[in-house]
Design an enzyme around this catalytic site. Structure first.
Site, PDB file in Angstrom:
ATOM      1  N   SER A 139       0.840  -1.200   0.000  1.00 44.06           N
ATOM      2  CA  SER A 139       0.000   0.000   0.000  1.00 44.06           C
ATOM      3  C   SER A 139       0.874   1.248   0.000  1.00 44.06           C
ATOM      4  O   SER A 139       1.765   1.372   0.851  1.00 44.06           O
ATOM      5  CB  SER A 139      -0.909   0.032   1.234  1.00 44.06           C
ATOM      6  OG  SER A 139      -1.599   1.274   1.286  1.00 44.06           O
TER       7      SER A 139
ATOM      8  N   VAL B 184       7.304   2.330   4.126  1.00 43.79           N
ATOM      9  CA  VAL B 184       8.272   1.758   3.189  1.00 43.79           C
ATOM     10  C   VAL B 184       7.748   1.860   1.757  1.00 43.79           C
ATOM     11  O   VAL B 184       8.487   2.241   0.840  1.00 43.79           O
ATOM     12  CB  VAL B 184       8.612   0.291   3.556  1.00 43.79           C
ATOM     13  CG1 VAL B 184       9.513  -0.343   2.507  1.00 43.79           C
ATOM     14  CG2 VAL B 184       9.281   0.230   4.925  1.00 43.79           C
ATOM     15  N   CYS B 185       6.473   1.565   1.548  1.00 45.33           N
ATOM     16  CA  CYS B 185       5.891   1.646   0.204  1.00 45.33           C
ATOM     17  C   CYS B 185       5.935   3.079  -0.325  1.00 45.33           C
ATOM     18  O   CYS B 185       6.228   3.314  -1.499  1.00 45.33           O
ATOM     19  CB  CYS B 185       4.452   1.145   0.199  1.00 45.33           C
ATOM     20  SG  CYS B 185       4.259  -0.563   0.735  1.00 45.33           S
ATOM     21  N   SER B 186       5.629   4.026   0.540  1.00 42.73           N
ATOM     22  CA  SER B 186       5.669   5.430   0.171  1.00 42.73           C
ATOM     23  C   SER B 186       7.086   5.835  -0.223  1.00 42.73           C
ATOM     24  O   SER B 186       7.306   6.435  -1.283  1.00 42.73           O
ATOM     25  CB  SER B 186       5.173   6.284   1.348  1.00 42.73           C
ATOM     26  OG  SER B 186       5.243   7.659   1.033  1.00 42.73           O
TER      27      SER B 186
ATOM     28  N   THR C 193       8.075   4.171  -3.587  1.00 41.16           N
ATOM     29  CA  THR C 193       7.419   4.777  -4.744  1.00 41.16           C
ATOM     30  C   THR C 193       8.033   6.143  -5.046  1.00 41.16           C
ATOM     31  O   THR C 193       8.279   6.474  -6.214  1.00 41.16           O
ATOM     32  CB  THR C 193       5.902   4.855  -4.522  1.00 41.16           C
ATOM     33  OG1 THR C 193       5.428   3.530  -4.226  1.00 41.16           O
ATOM     34  CG2 THR C 193       5.183   5.377  -5.760  1.00 41.16           C
TER      35      THR C 193
END
Length: 166
Positions: free
Chosen positions: A54, A59-61, A64
């Site tokens: 998500s 970490v995903c932020s 990305t």
């Protein structure tokens, strides 16, 4: 199949594991404007596909944002970030974070990408953190299933691969 954990707990990945040399499976996901998008929409380009649980998590932020920065420096490479987030959430997140150099795509409807790339976490219905590089002929040239979903991928390794092998 890749051995993957989420917060140190083993999880089950559904679908077929992808390997270097495989023909990249076509898939259907949704764009931020709710249009169907498939791998074939990027025909003739090198694709860096980053699957994340998500974009609304740390970490995903960060991942990305990092690939967004790198995308601007890569010639003829289309960066795709695919998650189970709703397209509306992806649009909001991109606007809030100034992400414009990559496509965020949603697999929430059918989990088609997750199943075809062996990245769908059965227990959570989220995508496992993974990175795939697909050349302009749709052959997979790089695969990383991150062993602990809450860890970052090996950015330097994937970027080195793209810059020196494409």
């Amino acid at each position: 199949m890749a051995s993957v954990t989420f917060n140190q707990e083993p999880v089950t990945l559904l679908g077929e594991e992808i390997s270097v040399g495989d023909k990249a499976p076509d898939f259907t996901v949704l764009s931020n404007d709710l249009q169907e998008v498939s791998l074939s929409d990027y025909k003739g380009k090198v694709k860096l596909i980053a699957a994340v649980p998500s974009v609304d998590t740390g970490v995903c932020s960060d991942e990305t944002k990092r690939f967004n920065e790198e995308a601007d420096k890569l010639d003829n490479v289309q960066v795709l970030t695919i998650s189970m987030d709703l397209p509306f959430a992806q649009t909001r997140w991109c606007a809030a974070n100034g992400v414009k150099n990559l496509d965020t795509l949603s697999d929430h409807r059918d989990a088609d990408f997750g199943e075809k790339y062996g990245a769908l976490i059965k227990e959570l219905r989220l995508l496992a953190r993974s990175v795939f590089v697909v050349d302009s002929n749709d052959t997979v040239t790089y695969v990383e299933y991150v062993s602990e979903v809450t860890d970052h991928p090996d950015y330097e390794r994937v970027l080195h691969h793209i810059k020196h092998n494409m």
